[in-house]
Write an enzyme that holds these catalytic residues in place. Structure first.
Site, PDB file in Angstrom:
ATOM      1  N   MET A   1       0.884  -1.210  -0.009  1.00 45.99           N
ATOM      2  CA  MET A   1       0.080  -0.077   0.051  1.00 45.99           C
ATOM      3  C   MET A   1       0.903   1.136   0.083  1.00 45.99           C
ATOM      4  O   MET A   1       0.988   1.912   1.060  1.00 45.99           O
ATOM      5  CB  MET A   1      -0.823  -0.098   1.186  1.00 45.99           C
ATOM      6  CG  MET A   1      -1.870   0.844   1.477  1.00 45.99           C
ATOM      7  SD  MET A   1      -2.408   2.053   0.109  1.00 45.99           S
ATOM      8  CE  MET A   1      -2.724   3.483   0.983  1.00 45.99           C
ATOM      9  N   PRO A   2       1.553   1.391  -0.954  1.00 45.28           N
ATOM     10  CA  PRO A   2       2.436   2.522  -1.259  1.00 45.28           C
ATOM     11  C   PRO A   2       1.509   3.790  -1.267  1.00 45.28           C
ATOM     12  O   PRO A   2       0.591   4.029  -2.085  1.00 45.28           O
ATOM     13  CB  PRO A   2       3.312   2.526  -2.383  1.00 45.28           C
ATOM     14  CG  PRO A   2       2.762   1.516  -3.052  1.00 45.28           C
ATOM     15  CD  PRO A   2       1.862   0.667  -2.228  1.00 45.28           C
ATOM     16  N   PHE A   3       1.975   4.991  -0.795  1.00 46.68           N
ATOM     17  CA  PHE A   3       1.477   6.172  -1.147  1.00 46.68           C
ATOM     18  C   PHE A   3       2.455   7.176  -1.699  1.00 46.68           C
ATOM     19  O   PHE A   3       3.683   7.288  -1.164  1.00 46.68           O
ATOM     20  CB  PHE A   3       0.943   6.993   0.238  1.00 46.68           C
ATOM     21  CG  PHE A   3       0.626   8.392   0.123  1.00 46.68           C
ATOM     22  CD1 PHE A   3      -0.735   8.477  -0.526  1.00 46.68           C
ATOM     23  CD2 PHE A   3       1.382   9.480   0.684  1.00 46.68           C
ATOM     24  CE1 PHE A   3      -1.196   9.907  -0.667  1.00 46.68           C
ATOM     25  CE2 PHE A   3       0.612  10.841   0.190  1.00 46.68           C
ATOM     26  CZ  PHE A   3      -0.310  10.930  -0.428  1.00 46.68           C
TER      27      PHE A   3
ATOM     28  N   LEU B   1       6.540  -0.022  -8.976  1.00 46.21           N
ATOM     29  CA  LEU B   1       6.159  -0.641  -7.952  1.00 46.21           C
ATOM     30  C   LEU B   1       5.620  -2.057  -8.190  1.00 46.21           C
ATOM     31  O   LEU B   1       5.891  -3.077  -7.494  1.00 46.21           O
ATOM     32  CB  LEU B   1       5.067   0.257  -6.876  1.00 46.21           C
ATOM     33  CG  LEU B   1       5.768   1.415  -6.562  1.00 46.21           C
ATOM     34  CD1 LEU B   1       4.721   2.518  -6.050  1.00 46.21           C
ATOM     35  CD2 LEU B   1       6.409   1.136  -5.117  1.00 46.21           C
TER      36      LEU B   1
ATOM     37  N   THR C   1       5.873   6.312   0.442  1.00 38.25           N
ATOM     38  CA  THR C   1       5.589   5.575   1.786  1.00 38.25           C
ATOM     39  C   THR C   1       5.159   4.584   1.457  1.00 38.25           C
ATOM     40  O   THR C   1       4.226   4.348   1.091  1.00 38.25           O
ATOM     41  CB  THR C   1       4.818   6.951   2.605  1.00 38.25           C
ATOM     42  OG1 THR C   1       5.411   8.212   2.489  1.00 38.25           O
ATOM     43  CG2 THR C   1       4.513   6.298   4.048  1.00 38.25           C
TER      44      THR C   1
END
Length: 131
Positions: free
Chosen positions: A1-3, A27, A72
């Site tokens: 769950m990247p931001f 990603l 993040t």
């Protein structure tokens, strides 16, 4: 769950979209992020209301094509996978958006399962098994 946050100078919507796709595809390819797990903020800076500052630190000559990518994500990826991610982002930024790899500046910030709420005021990753 990247931001993901992407900041670039004087960038038209097509270039911002291409940079967002480049980072997301990298990603997915290098870290195995699910294809539908996309959360991004894409910002163009016009040098009047906002600008980016940069120098030629560590031998990378940057210019107006500079792109700052901040990701993040949950902690736990090996250094080699992170290096593969950086390479792939630079490759795809060039292929999709014409951004020279020397202008792609990437930072990762890692955190834990308890540091995410994906909606409804819940910490969805807490207690849901491996993070």
């Amino acid at each position: 769950m990247p931001f993901v946050r992407i900041d670039a100078h004087d960038t038209h919507a097509g270039r911002l979209d291409a940079l967002g796709r480049a980072v997301h595809d990298a990603l997915v390819e290098t870290l195995g992020i699910p294809h539908d797990d996309r959360f991004q903020v894409l910002t163009a800076h016009d040098r009047t209301r906002g600008t980016l500052r940069y120098d030629d630190y560590l031998g990378a000559h940057r210019d107006e094509g500079v792109v700052f990518v901040s990701i993040t994500l949950r902690a736990g990826r090996a250094t080699g996978r992170k290096q593969a991610l950086y390479r792939r982002i630079a490759e795809l930024a060039e292929a999709y958006a014409g951004t020279e790899p020397r202008n792609v500046f990437v930072t990762l910030t890692e955190n834990t399962c308890a540091d995410w709420s994906l909606g409804h005021g819940l910490a969805q990753y807490v207690g849901s098994g491996p993070c």
